[in-house]
Motif scaffolding. Structure first.
Motif, PDB file in Angstrom:
ATOM      1  N   ASP A  14      44.644  46.643  45.877  1.00 10.67           N
ATOM      2  CA  ASP A  14      43.892  45.772  44.784  1.00 10.67           C
ATOM      3  C   ASP A  14      44.881  45.225  43.694  1.00 10.67           C
ATOM      4  O   ASP A  14      44.712  44.196  43.323  1.00 10.67           O
ATOM      5  CB  ASP A  14      42.677  46.514  44.134  1.00 10.67           C
ATOM      6  CG  ASP A  14      41.547  46.961  45.230  1.00 10.67           C
ATOM      7  OD1 ASP A  14      41.298  46.302  45.826  1.00 10.67           O
ATOM      8  OD2 ASP A  14      40.960  48.133  44.947  1.00 10.67           O
ATOM      9  N   ASN A  72      35.383  39.359  42.951  1.00 10.67           N
ATOM     10  CA  ASN A  72      34.293  40.083  43.723  1.00 10.67           C
ATOM     11  C   ASN A  72      33.312  39.282  44.542  1.00 10.67           C
ATOM     12  O   ASN A  72      32.814  39.716  45.569  1.00 10.67           O
ATOM     13  CB  ASN A  72      33.303  40.772  42.691  1.00 10.67           C
ATOM     14  CG  ASN A  72      34.367  41.812  42.028  1.00 10.67           C
ATOM     15  OD1 ASN A  72      35.067  41.401  41.071  1.00 10.67           O
ATOM     16  ND2 ASN A  72      33.947  43.071  42.522  1.00 10.67           N
ATOM     17  N   SER A  80      38.487  41.414  52.983  1.00 16.28           N
ATOM     18  CA  SER A  80      38.306  42.338  51.942  1.00 16.28           C
ATOM     19  C   SER A  80      39.417  43.235  51.660  1.00 16.28           C
ATOM     20  O   SER A  80      40.200  43.557  52.645  1.00 16.28           O
ATOM     21  CB  SER A  80      36.860  43.389  52.226  1.00 16.28           C
ATOM     22  OG  SER A  80      37.301  44.056  53.338  1.00 16.28           O
ATOM     23  N   LEU A 126      38.647  44.196  36.117  1.00 16.77           N
ATOM     24  CA  LEU A 126      38.487  44.841  37.531  1.00 16.77           C
ATOM     25  C   LEU A 126      37.694  46.241  37.537  1.00 16.77           C
ATOM     26  O   LEU A 126      36.831  46.541  38.105  1.00 16.77           O
ATOM     27  CB  LEU A 126      39.689  44.677  38.416  1.00 16.77           C
ATOM     28  CG  LEU A 126      39.400  44.851  39.953  1.00 16.77           C
ATOM     29  CD1 LEU A 126      38.468  44.113  40.404  1.00 16.77           C
ATOM     30  CD2 LEU A 126      40.873  45.107  40.526  1.00 16.77           C
ATOM     31  N   THR A 127      38.245  47.038  36.682  1.00 19.92           N
ATOM     32  CA  THR A 127      37.813  48.310  36.554  1.00 19.92           C
ATOM     33  C   THR A 127      36.205  48.220  36.245  1.00 19.92           C
ATOM     34  O   THR A 127      35.552  49.380  36.508  1.00 19.92           O
ATOM     35  CB  THR A 127      38.580  49.299  35.638  1.00 19.92           C
ATOM     36  OG1 THR A 127      38.368  48.724  34.374  1.00 19.92           O
ATOM     37  CG2 THR A 127      39.807  49.582  36.240  1.00 19.92           C
ATOM     38  N   LYS A 140      34.360  46.245  37.427  1.00 18.78           N
ATOM     39  CA  LYS A 140      33.406  46.070  38.525  1.00 18.78           C
ATOM     40  C   LYS A 140      33.822  46.807  39.582  1.00 18.78           C
ATOM     41  O   LYS A 140      33.016  46.754  40.928  1.00 18.78           O
ATOM     42  CB  LYS A 140      33.938  44.720  39.070  1.00 18.78           C
ATOM     43  CG  LYS A 140      33.871  43.498  37.760  1.00 18.78           C
ATOM     44  CD  LYS A 140      34.149  42.246  38.472  1.00 18.78           C
ATOM     45  CE  LYS A 140      34.494  41.055  37.462  1.00 18.78           C
ATOM     46  NZ  LYS A 140      35.081  39.897  38.049  1.00 18.78           N
ATOM     47  N   LYS A 141      34.719  47.592  39.749  1.00 24.95           N
ATOM     48  CA  LYS A 141      35.024  48.277  41.042  1.00 24.95           C
ATOM     49  C   LYS A 141      35.671  49.808  40.589  1.00 24.95           C
ATOM     50  O   LYS A 141      36.304  49.848  39.661  1.00 24.95           O
ATOM     51  CB  LYS A 141      36.485  47.793  41.751  1.00 24.95           C
ATOM     52  CG  LYS A 141      36.691  48.020  43.051  1.00 24.95           C
ATOM     53  CD  LYS A 141      37.638  47.207  43.822  1.00 24.95           C
ATOM     54  CE  LYS A 141      37.530  47.545  45.297  1.00 24.95           C
ATOM     55  NZ  LYS A 141      38.571  48.651  45.482  1.00 24.95           N
ATOM     56  N   LYS A 142      34.940  50.813  41.447  1.00 24.57           N
ATOM     57  CA  LYS A 142      35.402  52.183  40.758  1.00 24.57           C
ATOM     58  C   LYS A 142      36.752  52.826  40.889  1.00 24.57           C
ATOM     59  O   LYS A 142      37.327  53.171  40.060  1.00 24.57           O
ATOM     60  CB  LYS A 142      34.381  52.982  41.651  1.00 24.57           C
ATOM     61  CG  LYS A 142      34.068  54.281  40.884  1.00 24.57           C
ATOM     62  CD  LYS A 142      32.779  54.869  41.586  1.00 24.57           C
ATOM     63  CE  LYS A 142      32.845  56.656  41.415  1.00 24.57           C
ATOM     64  NZ  LYS A 142      33.197  57.085  42.853  1.00 24.57           N
ATOM     65  N   ILE A 159      40.605  51.637  42.305  1.00 22.43           N
ATOM     66  CA  ILE A 159      41.518  50.519  42.228  1.00 22.43           C
ATOM     67  C   ILE A 159      42.659  51.259  43.136  1.00 22.43           C
ATOM     68  O   ILE A 159      43.646  51.731  42.717  1.00 22.43           O
ATOM     69  CB  ILE A 159      42.077  49.967  41.011  1.00 22.43           C
ATOM     70  CG1 ILE A 159      41.014  49.684  39.841  1.00 22.43           C
ATOM     71  CG2 ILE A 159      42.920  48.735  41.116  1.00 22.43           C
ATOM     72  CD1 ILE A 159      40.072  48.598  40.255  1.00 22.43           C
ATOM     73  N   ASP A 217      32.106  47.412  46.768  1.00 16.78           N
ATOM     74  CA  ASP A 217      32.550  46.734  45.492  1.00 16.78           C
ATOM     75  C   ASP A 217      33.961  46.318  46.021  1.00 16.78           C
ATOM     76  O   ASP A 217      34.503  45.825  44.985  1.00 16.78           O
ATOM     77  CB  ASP A 217      32.703  47.993  44.535  1.00 16.78           C
ATOM     78  CG  ASP A 217      33.762  49.056  44.742  1.00 16.78           C
ATOM     79  OD1 ASP A 217      34.076  49.159  45.902  1.00 16.78           O
ATOM     80  OD2 ASP A 217      33.622  49.657  43.784  1.00 16.78           O
ATOM     81  N   SER A 218      34.493  45.925  47.170  1.00 16.23           N
ATOM     82  CA  SER A 218      35.537  45.698  47.592  1.00 16.23           C
ATOM     83  C   SER A 218      35.904  44.033  47.041  1.00 16.23           C
ATOM     84  O   SER A 218      34.746  43.494  46.898  1.00 16.23           O
ATOM     85  CB  SER A 218      35.704  45.552  48.900  1.00 16.23           C
ATOM     86  OG  SER A 218      36.908  44.935  49.406  1.00 16.23           O
ATOM     87  N   LEU A 219      37.051  43.904  46.851  1.00 16.81           N
ATOM     88  CA  LEU A 219      37.326  42.323  46.445  1.00 16.81           C
ATOM     89  C   LEU A 219      37.450  41.666  47.612  1.00 16.81           C
ATOM     90  O   LEU A 219      37.773  41.949  48.762  1.00 16.81           O
ATOM     91  CB  LEU A 219      38.810  42.484  45.615  1.00 16.81           C
ATOM     92  CG  LEU A 219      38.740  43.122  44.412  1.00 16.81           C
ATOM     93  CD1 LEU A 219      40.230  42.873  43.829  1.00 16.81           C
ATOM     94  CD2 LEU A 219      37.847  42.751  43.349  1.00 16.81           C
TER      95      LEU A 219
END
Ligand code: KIV
Ligand code: ZN
Length: 519
Positions: free
Chosen positions: A373, A480, A451, A362-363, A365-367, A369, A457-459
């Protein structure tokens, strides 16, 4: 100061909410969180209702050592036997027996005369006292019962061995002053009431569950019952977190204390919401996302000058700003473990390792956490074991074409299968492809997407409720990509139905072997 005991029924009355379908390990996670939250009694389930429920209560009874674990039973020997089988290893087992006492329930539901109900209640409490020393007895639909009849039956069940008497407002009908009146009446007309604890249990059909419970506390009950986030049948039960905070903020008024750790409020609310798939409305008291948001200029100005101008609950009090650790791509396993502990999660080593690799992925894809998350990841990765697993997913969509999905999945027996299907939209084509692959009649009852945080970049978190065969179940998926999150949620619902069937099949043999079902 007088102490009021907290009886949590999230795992029983709460789990009865339409579409809520928790796995054993999810129930355990909630049970651990309730133990940390400081409840005095947790109702782990209704053992006789299904083999899966029996197994869950038994496991919780074995694991939870600092809280009394209760199990629900109807007024029949078979239920009491099964409750004992499930609870006997608990450190302080409690049986919770109920029978309806209102004229409408006795006549139409039970088809019993009032004298038969009394006889039945007394017999079941006596029978339960062979096994249990801690016996709660509930008069279902008490608030629509005749008061003199209630006083009579309560007097007799106390003589038969009940140690806690519960007065449920089963259909959420009563009003605060009326409930107080009933409690006062019982105090005056049940001569042996002083020997037992008195309990309040309120439903929220008229939006009064918390108000009625607080009124009951003022009239002197020893125990109150409720659920986290107020989940439960129909409009739900009294929200424990609202009651806990009200008693704390207005201790000057109520003059009572509880064992609740109020700083765990947000954490347990989020955990229950994620695991049950029941979202907390943003404007919900205490735990809603807007509960601490000051929007109007006048309010903001006041809060900046002195928070107390508009803030009667501080975010810290309920554990909102205790998020010390922010994780990102440089965070290692140490920080990750710290975060799990900070969130109060009690996971097995193998689960932590599995989660850590999902976190690392996940890191990429997303800055940043967030706690939400991490909770989403825990929920997403919480179901190991034999299940349907994706090998690939391909969705074709164009404004002038029919959406089509092709999926490849490994079945719980390790076989590879692929299928394709179309739909009116991409999500429907995914759903149709999965239904075709698992070869089940599936009816989609609800589909929700949100979200986990703000930001591009939220899941995406998808929740579905589906009828699979004769079973209503739910599923969740996080990714994502909204389509993949949807596919995961459908697959999760299928896996839950599969697991539940398997457990029920395996355990019905075990329980029957012990002779506790056939009475
Ligand atoms: O609301 C109710 O009456 C109940 C009983 C089983 C206690 O939940
Ligand atoms: Zn109830």
């Amino acid at each position: 100061m007088r102490r009021v005991e907290i009886f949590d029924t999230t795992l029983r009355d709460g789990e009865q909410s339409a579409g809520v379908n928790l796995h054993l390990h999810e129930k355990l996670e909630i049970a651990y969180a309730l133990e940390q939250y400081g409840v005095d009694i947790m109702e782990a389930g209704f053992p006789a209702s299904s083999p899966a429920e029996f197994q869950a209560v038994k496991r919780i009874a074995k694991e939870i050592r600092n809280v009394s674990v209760a199990g629900l039973a109807r007024s029949v020997e078979k239920d009491i036997d099964q409750a004992w089988e499930a609870l006997k290893e608990a450190s302080n087992p409690r049986i919770h027996i109920f029978i309806a006492t209102s004229p409408i329930h006795m006549e139409y539901k039970l088809r019993m005369k009032p004298e038969e109900v009394v006889e039945n209640a007394v017999r079941s409490v006596r029978y339960a006292s062979r096994f249990f020393s801690n016996i709660e007895w509930s008069a279902e639909d008490a608030t629509r019962s005749e008061w003199d009849f209630l006083a009579k039956i309560i007097t007799q069940v106390i003589d038969a061995g009940a140690t806690v008497i519960n007065i449920p407002d089963t259909v959420g009908y009563t009003q605060p002053q009326e409930y107080v009146g009933l409690i006062q009446y019982l105090k005056e007309h049940v001569p042996n009431l002083y020997r037992v604890k008195l309990s309040a249990h309120c439903h929220d059909d008229l939006g009064l569950a918390v108000a009625n419970t607080l009124a009951a506390i003022q009239s002197g009950v020893d125990q109150i019952e409720g659920t986290i986030n107020g989940i439960g049948e129909r409009a739900g039960n009294a929200s424990l977190e609202e009651i806990g905070v009200a008693l704390k903020v207005r201790q000057d008024h109520y003059q009572v204390e509880t064992g609740l750790r109020i700083d765990q409020t947000i954490r347990i609310s989020k955990l229950v919401s994620k695991l049950t798939g029941m979202p907390v409305p943003p404007n919900k008291a205490v735990v809603g996302a807007n509960a601490f948001a000051h929007e109007s200029g006048i309010h903001q100005d006041g809060v900046l000058k002195n928070t107390l101008t508009y803030e009667i609950i501080s975010p810290e009090m309920v554990g909102l700003s205790s998020n010390k650790l922010v994780l990102g791509k440089h965070s290692g396993s140490h920080a990750f473990r710290e975060k799990l502990t900070e969130l109060g999660l009690k996971l097995k080593e193998e689960d932590i390792l599995r989660l850590f690799s999902a976190f690392k992925e996940l890191t990429g894809k997303k800055k940043e956490i967030t706690d939400d998350d991490i909770l989403a990841l825990v929920v997403e990765n919480a179901n190991p074991g034999q299940k349907y697993e994706f090998n690939f997913l391909q969705v074709s969509y164009g404004s002038n074409m029919i959406p089509t999905t092709t999926i490849g999945m490994t079945t719980p027996l390790g076989e590879f299968k692929q299928e394709s299907a179309t739909g009116k939209g991409s999500v429907e084509s995914i759903f149709n492809a999965i239904a075709k692959l698992v070869d089940e009649k599936i009816e989609l009852l609800d589909y929700r997407i949100q979200s986990t945080t703000g930001g591009e970049d939220s899941l995406a978190e998808v929740y579905v409720k589906a009828k699979i065969g004769s079973m209503t179940t739910s599923g969740r998926g996080v990714d994502n990509d909204v389509l993949y999150a949807s596919a995961k949620a459908f697959a999760d619902a299928v896996n839950r139905a599969y697991m539940k069937r398997k457990i029920d099949e395996e355990n019905s043999e075990t329980v029957q072997d012990k002779g506790v079902i056939a009475h």
